[in-house]
Motif scaffolding. Structure first.
Motif, mmCIF file in Angstrom:
data_model
loop_
_atom_site.group_PDB
_atom_site.id
_atom_site.type_symbol
_atom_site.label_atom_id
_atom_site.label_comp_id
_atom_site.label_asym_id
_atom_site.label_seq_id
_atom_site.Cartn_x
_atom_site.Cartn_y
_atom_site.Cartn_z
ATOM 1 N N PHE A 258 24.142 9.498 -67.925
ATOM 2 C CA PHE A 258 25.249 9.498 -66.957
ATOM 3 C C PHE A 258 24.933 8.484 -65.864
ATOM 4 C CE2 PHE A 258 22.445 13.248 -66.454
ATOM 5 C CZ PHE A 258 21.702 12.804 -65.377
ATOM 6 N N PRO A 259 25.960 7.973 -65.210
ATOM 7 C CA PRO A 259 25.687 7.105 -64.065
ATOM 8 C C PRO A 259 25.235 7.960 -62.877
ATOM 9 C CG PRO A 259 28.053 7.436 -64.312
ATOM 10 C CD PRO A 259 27.399 8.159 -65.456
ATOM 11 N N LEU A 260 24.338 7.441 -62.068
ATOM 12 C CA LEU A 260 23.915 8.180 -60.872
ATOM 13 C C LEU A 260 25.066 8.263 -59.884
ATOM 14 C CD1 LEU A 260 20.362 6.739 -60.040
ATOM 15 C CD2 LEU A 260 20.940 8.816 -61.315
ATOM 16 N N THR A 261 25.085 9.335 -59.119
ATOM 17 C CA THR A 261 26.071 9.400 -58.037
ATOM 18 C C THR A 261 25.612 8.455 -56.927
ATOM 19 O OG1 THR A 261 24.919 11.200 -56.895
ATOM 20 C CG2 THR A 261 26.598 11.834 -58.495
ATOM 21 N N GLN A 264 22.740 9.941 -55.076
ATOM 22 C CA GLN A 264 21.473 9.845 -55.811
ATOM 23 C C GLN A 264 20.866 8.450 -55.670
ATOM 24 O OE1 GLN A 264 23.082 11.274 -59.571
ATOM 25 N NE2 GLN A 264 21.565 12.942 -59.629
ATOM 26 N N VAL A 289 22.456 23.013 -54.954
ATOM 27 C CA VAL A 289 22.135 23.275 -56.352
ATOM 28 C C VAL A 289 23.021 22.426 -57.246
ATOM 29 C CG1 VAL A 289 21.124 25.415 -57.155
ATOM 30 C CG2 VAL A 289 23.154 25.498 -55.708
ATOM 31 N N GLY A 290 22.420 21.840 -58.256
ATOM 32 C CA GLY A 290 23.189 21.065 -59.209
ATOM 33 C C GLY A 290 23.535 19.665 -58.746
ATOM 34 N N SER A 291 22.995 19.254 -57.614
ATOM 35 C CA SER A 291 23.319 17.915 -57.121
ATOM 36 C C SER A 291 22.502 16.838 -57.844
ATOM 37 C CB SER A 291 23.092 17.835 -55.609
ATOM 38 O OG SER A 291 21.750 18.094 -55.291
ATOM 39 N N GLY A 292 21.547 17.249 -58.665
ATOM 40 C CA GLY A 292 20.810 16.294 -59.490
ATOM 41 C C GLY A 292 19.547 15.758 -58.845
ATOM 42 N N LYS A 293 18.731 16.660 -58.321
ATOM 43 C CA LYS A 293 17.481 16.224 -57.695
ATOM 44 C C LYS A 293 16.427 15.877 -58.740
ATOM 45 C CE LYS A 293 17.374 19.999 -55.240
ATOM 46 N NZ LYS A 293 18.749 20.503 -55.382
ATOM 47 N N THR A 294 16.498 16.551 -59.897
ATOM 48 C CA THR A 294 15.453 16.341 -60.897
ATOM 49 C C THR A 294 15.413 14.895 -61.379
ATOM 50 O OG1 THR A 294 15.948 18.595 -61.572
ATOM 51 C CG2 THR A 294 14.441 17.356 -62.956
ATOM 52 N N VAL A 295 16.579 14.314 -61.582
ATOM 53 C CA VAL A 295 16.616 12.930 -62.045
ATOM 54 C C VAL A 295 16.006 11.997 -61.001
ATOM 55 C CG1 VAL A 295 18.060 11.116 -62.978
ATOM 56 C CG2 VAL A 295 18.799 13.472 -63.131
ATOM 57 N N PRO A 439 27.726 15.591 -58.919
ATOM 58 C CA PRO A 439 28.215 14.698 -59.970
ATOM 59 C C PRO A 439 29.708 14.937 -60.211
ATOM 60 C CG PRO A 439 26.130 15.661 -60.636
ATOM 61 C CD PRO A 439 26.529 16.335 -59.356
ATOM 62 N N ARG A 442 32.532 18.228 -61.814
ATOM 63 C CA ARG A 442 32.064 19.614 -61.777
ATOM 64 C C ARG A 442 33.191 20.531 -61.334
ATOM 65 N NH1 ARG A 442 26.436 19.628 -60.935
ATOM 66 N NH2 ARG A 442 25.677 18.525 -62.755
ATOM 67 N N ASN A 545 17.990 25.506 -66.064
ATOM 68 C CA ASN A 545 19.150 24.680 -66.379
ATOM 69 C C ASN A 545 19.616 24.900 -67.812
ATOM 70 O OD1 ASN A 545 21.109 22.688 -66.151
ATOM 71 N ND2 ASN A 545 19.685 21.029 -66.633
ATOM 72 N N ARG A 574 27.248 24.305 -64.654
ATOM 73 C CA ARG A 574 26.505 23.076 -64.928
ATOM 74 C C ARG A 574 27.090 22.327 -66.119
ATOM 75 N NH1 ARG A 574 20.802 22.807 -63.176
ATOM 76 N NH2 ARG A 574 21.034 23.714 -61.124
HETATM 77 P P1 ADP Z 1 19.274 20.363 -58.944
HETATM 78 O O1 ADP Z 1 19.594 19.415 -57.844
HETATM 79 O O2 ADP Z 1 19.851 21.711 -58.710
HETATM 80 O O3 ADP Z 1 17.810 20.408 -59.267
HETATM 81 P P2 ADP Z 1 19.457 19.241 -61.529
HETATM 82 O O4 ADP Z 1 18.585 18.108 -61.265
HETATM 83 O O5 ADP Z 1 18.888 20.386 -62.297
HETATM 84 O O6 ADP Z 1 20.047 19.799 -60.190
HETATM 85 O O7 ADP Z 1 20.785 18.717 -62.196
HETATM 86 C C1 ADP Z 1 21.794 19.586 -62.597
HETATM 87 C C2 ADP Z 1 22.477 19.056 -63.833
HETATM 88 O O8 ADP Z 1 23.230 17.903 -63.511
HETATM 89 C C3 ADP Z 1 21.522 18.631 -64.933
HETATM 90 O O9 ADP Z 1 22.034 19.095 -66.138
HETATM 91 C C4 ADP Z 1 21.531 17.122 -64.849
HETATM 92 O O10 ADP Z 1 21.267 16.527 -66.085
HETATM 93 C C5 ADP Z 1 22.946 16.831 -64.399
HETATM 94 N N1 ADP Z 1 23.099 15.591 -63.633
HETATM 95 C C6 ADP Z 1 22.240 15.079 -62.722
HETATM 96 N N2 ADP Z 1 22.732 13.939 -62.197
HETATM 97 C C7 ADP Z 1 23.936 13.730 -62.757
HETATM 98 C C8 ADP Z 1 24.940 12.713 -62.635
HETATM 99 N N3 ADP Z 1 24.790 11.690 -61.798
HETATM 100 N N4 ADP Z 1 26.059 12.834 -63.375
HETATM 101 C C9 ADP Z 1 26.216 13.866 -64.226
HETATM 102 N N5 ADP Z 1 25.313 14.842 -64.406
HETATM 103 C C10 ADP Z 1 24.186 14.791 -63.681
#
Ligand code: ADP
Ligand code: MG
Length: 685
Positions: A258-261, A264, A289-295, A439, A442, A545, A574
């Motif tokens: 996916f493209p980064l927000t 991000q 939560v779910g804002s995509g911190k792991t990436v 992202p 949602r 997740n 999610r």
């Molecule tokens: P959190 O911030 O709660 O740790 P996660 O990193 O677990 O969130 O991400 C939540 C979900 O969103 C994961 O399934 C991840 O793959 C997805 N995700 C992360 N960044 C994006 C993005 N830019 N676009 C779409 N999905 C994304």
């Protein structure tokens, strides 16, 4: 020698015995005594009767008129009443259980009485009185008297006397520590004036101004310390300046599904910039939560590896470690990154192998629980440490981490949105990056609050979703006193669901008593969709997740903090499908009901956090003592948030100013910093 640092026994009237009593209140020096501030006041000022409100406590002066009447009830109880003329109004004054006053209450005598006034019946229940013709006027009369916290052996009156004596003897030794421009800018009293006024205010406004000055000072000093940590850290060049190949990072980002927000991208930019600089990164990454911190964490770790360093990711639970490990492995293995999990369920041998590889530098990234920093783990070349769920960490733990060998860059991630007032207090020494955007695409989770009697319908709802191919979480009550009860609850609910579904679906059970191996199996089953409904205690709280899950049911939701409920809710919503969060609760109090309503009204974690903070106060917000929040004597980070913002701004400007570190005018403030050993040798007198 600063006279205020003399022992309290230097104050007239305080002997060795009293000083021992004072010690239990942490009062050892004159300064400690002067800074033992009142927590409220008694208002003994004489008032005009016509201004008094129903039920208010007032003090008035009047003339006794007629004979007192005594009535006895039972053996020991009595009431004595007498009429008093106050401003041409006749008021009945009543004393309870003081029959011996009868002879003193002579007609025509002038008397001052304090007590609760019942306007409608013109009655006053006297708590204190004083005859105007008596020789000695007591000190509190006609004043606003301070009320102090004391011990059983020290009375409030004694404390008042001591503090008054200390002010008389040492008041003129109180030195200003704030620079004059701040006093002027915010119209603050001098330090001496403020301390005099907070103890013995001439008016309510006076007391307020004294308090305002001292609370500002408290917040400013605290922020100054935080900002000074930050400034000293930024100036030191003992960090690792990583040569990050940006083309490789871009390639990695393009490989993501996916493209980064925009948010991000921005925070990843902040982080990479810190890593490239020669100071050590000390940054908090927050996002809902779910804002995509792991990436974002993955990008930072990959950058460290590309620059030739190792990275560590620490999380609070084993389950989360597994989950992050799996995610990172998927993302990074195609880029030839060697990554391992240091798990509690590993055999001694597996563990030894992992540690050896880490020490030799064969491993690039290690994932584990927070125990990682406490154990004998050695790195070949540690450059980056990321810790998840940072609010469980106090300031001290953060330091241990920094002091462990090298000076790695440190990134703290928190999935609990923290209201700004708390963030700048608890994490004032850090840089903060916020992912303030979810992202695209949602769907907000729909949240419902239901009563326990709706259980049948909730089960039916779960069935409907599971029939559609979705999955559900059922979280069981948290009973802090007893882990055993928690487990029993989960077992009971699991059995009830099994009966309901008559084995048509797989119902998983997860709780803290399971062996790590078993937990792993249950989680994997749920991940793969072989388990449709997962009954669990709060061990799934953070980070799990499973995008196919669309229902989150929480039993006894009123037992949880709102931040925690929001976390749990974040486990669903999610994927592509509409998701639901069902809170089962019968709260007894209005606050409890309000908390449930907040959850149904907003999906925004920052708003939930702010409203929770307002409802419960900062002490309860983090739920644990380990919050890293300082305890202020006067300031209240919720009520004084405007002042907090101002103090932070001023502190930031101070540390940026070269004069602050050099000039005589700031030596009072620098002196304060030097009370913290971190600054010893780093800050001049
Ligand atoms: P959190 O911030 O709660 O740790 P996660 O990193 O677990 O969130 O991400 C939540 C979900 O969103 C994961 O399934 C991840 O793959 C997805 N995700 C992360 N960044 C994006 C993005 N830019 N676009 C779409 N999905 C994304
Ligand atoms: Mg996360």
């Amino acid at each position: 020698m600063n006279a205020l640092l003399s022992p309290v026994t230097k104050v007239k009237g305080i002997g060795a015995e009293s000083s021992a009593d004072l010690q239990s209140l942490h009062i050892e020096t004159v300064r400690d005594l002067l800074e033992h501030f009142p927590y409220r006041y008694e208002d003994y000022r004489v008032r005009d009767l016509s201004q008094a409100e129903e039920g208010e406590k007032i003090t008035v002066i009047g003339t006794i008129y007629g004979e007192p009447v005594v009535r006895f009830y039972g053996k020991k109880k009595s009431r004595i009443s007498v009429k008093i003329v106050v401003d041409r109004v006749v008021v009945t004054a009543n004393w309870f259980n003081r029959p011996f006053l009868k002879n003193q209450l002579q007609t025509g005598r002038e008397i001052m009485v304090s007590g609760k006034f019942e306007r409608s019946r013109l009655q006053l229940s006297v708590s204190e009185h004083h005859f105007m013709d008596a020789a000695k006027t007591k000190e509190k009369e006609g004043t606003i008297a301070p009320v102090y916290s004391t011990t059983a052996s020290i009375s409030v009156k004694q404390m008042r006397r001591w503090i008054r004596a200390a002010l008389d003897q040492f008041g003129h030794d109180i030195r200003e520590i704030l620079p004059p421009y701040l006093l002027e800018k915010y119209r603050l009293m001098s330090r001496e004036e403020a301390i005099r006024h907070i103890h013995f205010p001439a008016s309510v406004e006076d007391g307020k101004q004294g308090r305002r000055r001292l609370a500002f000072e408290e917040l400013l000093l605290f922020q100054l310390k935080m900002q000074a940590y930050h400034a000293v850290n930024r100036r030191s060049t003992d960090g690792t300046a990583m040569p990050i190949p940006m083309d490789k990072i871009r390639e990695f980002v393009h490989s993501l599904p996916f493209p980064l927000t925009r948010a991000q991208r921005r925070v990843a930019g902040d982080i990479l910039k810190d890593m490239q600089a020669d100071y050590s990164m000390n940054r908090l990454l927050q996002g809902d939560v779910g804002s995509g911190k792991t990436v974002v964490a993955a990008i930072a770790l990959y950058a460290a590896v590309c620059a030739g360093y190792q990275g560590a990711l620490m999380v609070p639970t084993e389950i989360l470690a597994e989950q992050h490990y799996a995610t990172l492995k998927d993302l990074l293995t195609p880029f030839h990154v060697e990554i391992a999990l240091l798990s509690g369920s590993a055999t001694v041998r597996q563990r030894r192998d992992v540690l050896a590889q880490l020490q030799s530098g064969m491993l690039n990234i290690i994932v584990g629980t927070h125990a990682l920093i406490q154990e004998d783990v050695y790195f070949a070349n540690l450059g980056l440490v990321i810790t998840d769920e940072q609010h469980r960490f106090g300031v001290e733990q953060r330091r241990i981490l920094r002091e462990k060998g090298l000076h790695p860059d440190v990134l703290f991630m928190t999935a609990t949105p923290i209201p700004r007032t708390l963030a700048i207090t608890a994490f004032g020494d850090m840089d903060v990056s916020t992912i303030d955007e979810l992202p695209a695409g949602r769907k907000p989770v729909e949240t419902y609050w239901v009563r326990h009697e709706m259980l049948e319908r909730i089960f039916a709802f779960i069935r409907k979703e599971v029939d559609k191919g979705r999955q559900a979480y059922v979280i069981c009550p948290l009973i802090e006193e007893s882990e055993k009860l928690d487990v029993q609850n989960a077992i009971d609910v699991h059995a009830a669901l099994n009966r309901y579904f008559t084995r048509a679906y797989q119902i998983g059970l997860m709780h803290g008593r399971l062996h790590p191996r078993e937990k792993e199996e249950v989680m994997e089953g749920f991940n793969r969709g072989e388990i449709q409904v997962l009954v669990s205690t709060t061990v799934v709280e953070v980070g799990v997740n499973v995008p196919n899950a669309s229902v989150m049911v929480i039993y006894d939701a009123d037992r949880f903090g709102l931040a925690q409920l929001h976390q749990l809710r974040g486990r669903v919503g999610r994927g592509e499908e509409q998701s639901y969060c069902i809170l089962i609760a019968d709260p007894k109090s209005e606050v409890g009901r309000e908390r449930m309503r907040i959850m149904t009204e907003t999906n925004d974690g920052f708003e939930v956090a702010q409203r929770d903070l307002e409802l419960r106060g900062p002490g309860d917000f983090f739920g644990t003592k380990q919050s890293g929040l300082p305890e202020f004597k006067l300031a209240d980070v919720v009520q004084d948030y405007r002042m907090l913002e101002v103090a932070r701004q001023e502190a930031a400007e101070l540390v940026e100013n070269e004069a602050f570190w050099e000039a005589e005018a700031y030596s009072g403030l620098r002196h304060y910093l030097k009370e913290d050993e971190f600054f010893a040798g780093k800050v001049r007198d």
